[in-house]
Design a protein around this motif. Structure first.
Motif, mmCIF file in Angstrom:
data_model
loop_
_atom_site.group_PDB
_atom_site.id
_atom_site.type_symbol
_atom_site.label_atom_id
_atom_site.label_comp_id
_atom_site.label_asym_id
_atom_site.label_seq_id
_atom_site.Cartn_x
_atom_site.Cartn_y
_atom_site.Cartn_z
ATOM 1 N N ALA A 173 0.832 -1.206 0.000
ATOM 2 C CA ALA A 173 0.000 0.000 0.000
ATOM 3 C C ALA A 173 0.866 1.255 0.000
ATOM 4 O O ALA A 173 0.548 2.242 -0.679
ATOM 5 C CB ALA A 173 -0.916 -0.009 1.217
ATOM 6 N N GLY A 174 1.972 1.246 0.743
ATOM 7 C CA GLY A 174 2.861 2.403 0.764
ATOM 8 C C GLY A 174 3.501 2.648 -0.580
ATOM 9 O O GLY A 174 3.686 3.800 -0.990
ATOM 10 N N LYS A 209 3.778 10.617 12.578
ATOM 11 C CA LYS A 209 2.498 11.177 13.002
ATOM 12 C C LYS A 209 1.638 11.347 11.763
ATOM 13 O O LYS A 209 2.053 11.990 10.793
ATOM 14 C CB LYS A 209 2.702 12.529 13.694
ATOM 15 N N CYS A 210 0.462 10.731 11.786
ATOM 16 C CA CYS A 210 -0.446 10.851 10.648
ATOM 17 C C CYS A 210 -1.859 10.955 11.178
ATOM 18 O O CYS A 210 -2.220 10.310 12.179
ATOM 19 C CB CYS A 210 -0.303 9.652 9.706
ATOM 20 N N SER A 211 -2.686 11.751 10.536
ATOM 21 C CA SER A 211 -4.061 11.946 10.991
ATOM 22 C C SER A 211 -4.999 10.854 10.497
ATOM 23 O O SER A 211 -6.193 10.906 10.765
ATOM 24 C CB SER A 211 -4.576 13.311 10.528
ATOM 25 N N PRO A 247 5.022 2.320 10.731
ATOM 26 C CA PRO A 247 4.421 3.453 10.036
ATOM 27 C C PRO A 247 3.211 3.022 9.218
ATOM 28 O O PRO A 247 3.128 1.886 8.775
ATOM 29 C CB PRO A 247 5.553 3.929 9.124
ATOM 30 N N CYS A 248 2.292 3.959 9.005
ATOM 31 C CA CYS A 248 1.131 3.683 8.165
ATOM 32 C C CYS A 248 1.544 3.799 6.700
ATOM 33 O O CYS A 248 2.656 4.194 6.374
ATOM 34 C CB CYS A 248 0.001 4.652 8.490
ATOM 35 N N LYS A 249 0.608 3.481 5.809
ATOM 36 C CA LYS A 249 0.932 3.518 4.378
ATOM 37 C C LYS A 249 1.240 4.929 3.909
ATOM 38 O O LYS A 249 2.042 5.115 2.979
ATOM 39 C CB LYS A 249 -0.212 2.910 3.566
ATOM 40 N N LEU A 271 7.814 8.839 2.596
ATOM 41 C CA LEU A 271 9.248 8.559 2.629
ATOM 42 C C LEU A 271 9.755 8.061 1.274
ATOM 43 O O LEU A 271 10.870 8.393 0.855
ATOM 44 C CB LEU A 271 9.555 7.521 3.712
ATOM 45 N N LEU A 272 8.939 7.265 0.571
ATOM 46 C CA LEU A 272 9.336 6.816 -0.764
ATOM 47 C C LEU A 272 9.409 7.987 -1.739
ATOM 48 O O LEU A 272 10.294 8.052 -2.608
ATOM 49 C CB LEU A 272 8.351 5.767 -1.280
#
Length: 479
Positions: free
Chosen positions: A25-26, A73-75, A82-84, A90-91
């Motif tokens: 997914a990321g 940190k993600c909303s 880490p989330c996707k 980062l990618l």
């Protein structure tokens, strides 16, 4: 980001993913399409807004300069770290080879921009907490321990462990008297109940080894032999505890540690530039354990960092493979079972940057001898960190054990590949578990018949490759 323009590689980013679905997914979010208001700063922060299914975009910010690895940190409502969205950002930010990549990537996440308020608030808050923790005034006041009370507690626990070890010896004797086939008929419940009794006896080391026995019956061809080997090691440990007063002091200390008695004392911090060699997770129904191997460029020391997370959640510590950090490690000096390997990450003096070297290696014959020395000091050690120099991955032939290593290359171990010395006649079989992973084919492709430097774990089933370097290169390839 220790200098402007230094960025990670895509492989280093994807190594942070908590599972395969997050990695996939990321990767889909690694393009500029869903992102806006992205940026990065020389302080080690990356941020951006990602368009999702709702009316408001997700606010994502990452602190890549955190001492314990990247912080996120993600909303979004995801419970993965880490989330996707963090992986995708980062990618988008990463550049090939660990440097600022093509212009399109630098344009997608420009350097030098000030963080927006929502990102700055989070960054300032977490860094203020980190400063507070480092402040001497924040250290909790310690009350003087009562030596007599501590001695009595230790004696009571030793009595419980002795009772547990005695019961374990009886159960092992009953198993062998009745025949190993009874283990297959009894199922896992027998081992789980025995492990619970060891927990009651305050011997978590014995409990963990008993649980491992439960997975061996009916686990494939040759399982009775494997079960007998593990029962023998467990008997050796229980017997060692019951007769610890007759053992040499170093071996008695190792037995106490392997049984599960704590060794709280630490050694002096060691500051070095620590290169991250490998990182991988193992999980059971209750716990995820992350193992991170690092190598000190100045000290020549290899260390193991352990981090834990509840089942289904990634551990907090995350250090991308191929980076190096100027930091202090605090060794577990009083834990003989760690043999000087285990340590905790202490103060970090700069953000991680791409490594510029690689550890020196041994020949397969020398690596086997070193593993033998580790077993002499600790018969219960499972694997030993090893770097092999100038080896070539080649198919193993069904033949007698290699006389120079003592390992069977085709008999018993199930290994189909081995790492052969390019300049000699010794070789190490690749463990069956590693031979079934895709990383083996990355290793073979990287070599192309040419010598490599390979880091991994040497154990009784063979060698498990974890990272490799092509001849003449300092770029770490994660396997």
């Amino acid at each position: 980001m220790t200098q402007q323009g230094v960025r990670w590689t895509a492989d280093q980013v994807l190594a942070l993913a908590p599972d395969a679905s997050s990695r996939k997914a990321g990767s889909r979010l690694g393009g500029a399409g869903p992102w806006s208001q992205t940026g990065s700063s020389g302080e080690g922060a990356v941020w951006g807004l990602c368009k999702g299914s709702g009316s408001k975009p997700y606010q994502t910010v990452i602190d890549v300069a955190d001492a314990a690895g990247p912080a996120y940190k993600c909303s979004c409502p995801s419970r993965k770290f880490p989330c996707k969205h963090a992986l995708g950002l980062l990618l988008l930010w990463a550049g090939p080879g660990g440097t600022a990549g093509p212009e399109s990537s630098a344009d997608a996440v420009p350097d030098g921009a000030p963080p927006p308020d929502w990102a700055r608030q989070w960054l300032d808050s977490r860094r203020a907490r980190a400063e507070t923790k480092r402040s001497p005034s924040a250290a909790p006041e310690r009350t003087a321990a009562d030596p007599e009370a501590a001695r009595k507690r230790a004696e009571r626990r030793a009595e419980r462990v002795t009772a547990g070890a005695t019961e374990l010896e009886r159960r092992l004797a009953d198993l062998l008297r009745g025949g190993l086939a009874t283990a297959e008929q009894s199922g896992y419940g027998l081992w789980e109940e025995t492990a619970a009794r060891m927990v009651d006896a305050q011997a978590p080391g014995l409990a963990a080894r008993v649980r491992e026995l439960g997975a061996i019956p009916s686990s494939g061809s040759g399982w009775p032999a494997r079960l007998l080997e593990e029962c023998a090691l467990l008997h050796l440990l229980a017997s060692g505890w019951l007769h610890r007063d007759r053992l040499p002091a170093p071996l008695a200390a190792t037995v106490r540690s392997r049984v599960g008695l704590p060794a709280p004392a630490r050694g002096a911090p060691v500051r070095d530039v620590w290169q991250v060699l490998a990182q991988y997770d193992t999980a059971d129904s209750k716990l995820t354990t992350r193992r991170v191997w690092v190598y000190g460029e100045r000290s020549g020391r290899t260390a193991l960092l352990l981090s834990y997370g509840a089942a289904g959640r990634a551990p907090a510590l995350s250090l991308p493979v191929g980076l190096a950090l100027d930091a202090e490690l605090v060794p577990y000096a009083a834990d003989p079972a760690a043999q000087g390997l285990r340590a905790d990450l202490g103060e970090q003096f700069s953000a991680p940057a791409p490594a510029t070297g690689r550890p020196p290696g041994l020949t397969p014959a020398a690596a086997t001898a070193r593993y033998g020395e580790a077993l002499r000091d600790d018969p219960w050690v499972d694997t030993w960190p090893t770097t092999l120099a100038r080896v070539i991955p080649v198919p193993a032939h069904a033949s007698a054990p290699d006389s120079s290593t003592g390992f069977g290359s085709g008999s018993g171990s199930g290994a189909e590949w081995q790492l052969a010395d390019a300049d000699g006649d010794s070789a190490l079989p690749i463990s069956p578990s590693a031979a079934s992973r895709s990383g083996l084919w990355r290793l073979v492709a990287l070599s192309g018949g040419a010598p490599l430097t390979v880091f991994g774990e040497c154990g009784h089933q063979g060698f498990t490759p974890l990272a490799a370097w092509a001849d003449g290169s300092t770029e770490t390839v994660r396997l």
